[in-house]
Design an enzyme around this catalytic site. Structure first.
Site, PDB file in Angstrom:
ATOM      1  N   HIS A 121       0.832  -0.971  -0.046  1.00 43.88           N
ATOM      2  CA  HIS A 121       0.105  -0.173  -0.042  1.00 43.88           C
ATOM      3  C   HIS A 121       0.938   1.161   0.002  1.00 43.88           C
ATOM      4  O   HIS A 121       2.031   1.239   0.668  1.00 43.88           O
ATOM      5  CB  HIS A 121      -1.062  -0.024   1.154  1.00 43.88           C
ATOM      6  CG  HIS A 121      -0.142  -0.083   2.398  1.00 43.88           C
ATOM      7  ND1 HIS A 121       0.347  -1.308   3.007  1.00 43.88           N
ATOM      8  CD2 HIS A 121       0.083   0.774   3.466  1.00 43.88           C
ATOM      9  CE1 HIS A 121       0.518  -1.248   4.107  1.00 43.88           C
ATOM     10  NE2 HIS A 121       0.360   0.233   4.463  1.00 43.88           N
ATOM     11  N   GLN A 122       0.548   2.194  -0.847  1.00 50.39           N
ATOM     12  CA  GLN A 122       1.319   3.472  -0.646  1.00 50.39           C
ATOM     13  C   GLN A 122       0.244   4.700   0.239  1.00 50.39           C
ATOM     14  O   GLN A 122      -0.776   4.569   0.013  1.00 50.39           O
ATOM     15  CB  GLN A 122       1.075   3.921  -2.123  1.00 50.39           C
ATOM     16  CG  GLN A 122       2.202   5.483  -2.166  1.00 50.39           C
ATOM     17  CD  GLN A 122       2.446   5.585  -3.732  1.00 50.39           C
ATOM     18  OE1 GLN A 122       3.594   5.330  -3.839  1.00 50.39           O
ATOM     19  NE2 GLN A 122       1.667   6.287  -4.277  1.00 50.39           N
TER      20      GLN A 122
END
Length: 176
Positions: A121-122
């Protein structure tokens, strides 16, 4: 004693709402309603949701649907869509929230600080010139000026009608 009201965290206090610790929240989120999962946009390979434990107001995450842990495991299509969704999220946050800048990043692995290391996830963290104050340092408390549901609604409503190939507007995010 001072009180800081954070009603969105009730889900972690009430026994009947406790998530199963063996389940990946990023794998489970797309099966829930957009409002319940705090999803603001869905793409063909990845989606955008609000962070349940935000550093700042409007803190979003871009996650691939596939359960992969490393950026180097992502397909070219996933990488491209994560990038496109990140750009759109930044534009929408500027429009809706008037932020002045962003912190973007991916913590790869627990040793690097990833809270959920098993699912890529960013982070997209909106920043303002005046968002730093004494609370986190003195009181070890972060003051959040808006409820997560309100932030999700505003961002989803402002998401572009045609955000790009494969990217869909979430339910309840129709724009006039």
């Amino acid at each position: 004693m001072q009180r800081l009201w954070v009603p969105h965290r009730m889900v972690y206090v009430a026994d009947h709402h406790q998530p199963d610790r063996t389940d990946c929240p990023f794998c489970a989120a797309p099966a829930r309603t957009d409002e319940d999962a705090l999803i603001v946009a869905r793409g063909a390979h990845s989606y955008v949701l609000l962070n349940l434990f935000p550093y700042n107001n409007g803190h979003m995450l871009v996650c691939p649907y596939r359960h992969i842990s490393g950026y180097d495991e992502a397909s070219a299509e996933e990488v491209a869509e994560i990038g496109a969704l990140t750009q759109t999220a930044m534009r929408v946050a500027r429009e809706v929230m008037g932020c002045h800048g962003f912190n973007l990043g991916m913590n790869q692995g627990e040793i690097a600080g990833a809270g959920i290391a098993a699912h890529l996830h960013q982070h997209i963290v909106p920043r303002w010139a005046s968002d730093a104050n004494f609370f986190p340092i003195i009181a070890k408390t972060k003051a959040m000026p808006q409820l997560l549901g309100d932030v999700r609604e505003a961002i989803a409503a402002a998401w572009p009608v045609d955000p790009g190939p494969g990217v869909q507007r979430p339910a309840g995010g129709a724009r006039a």
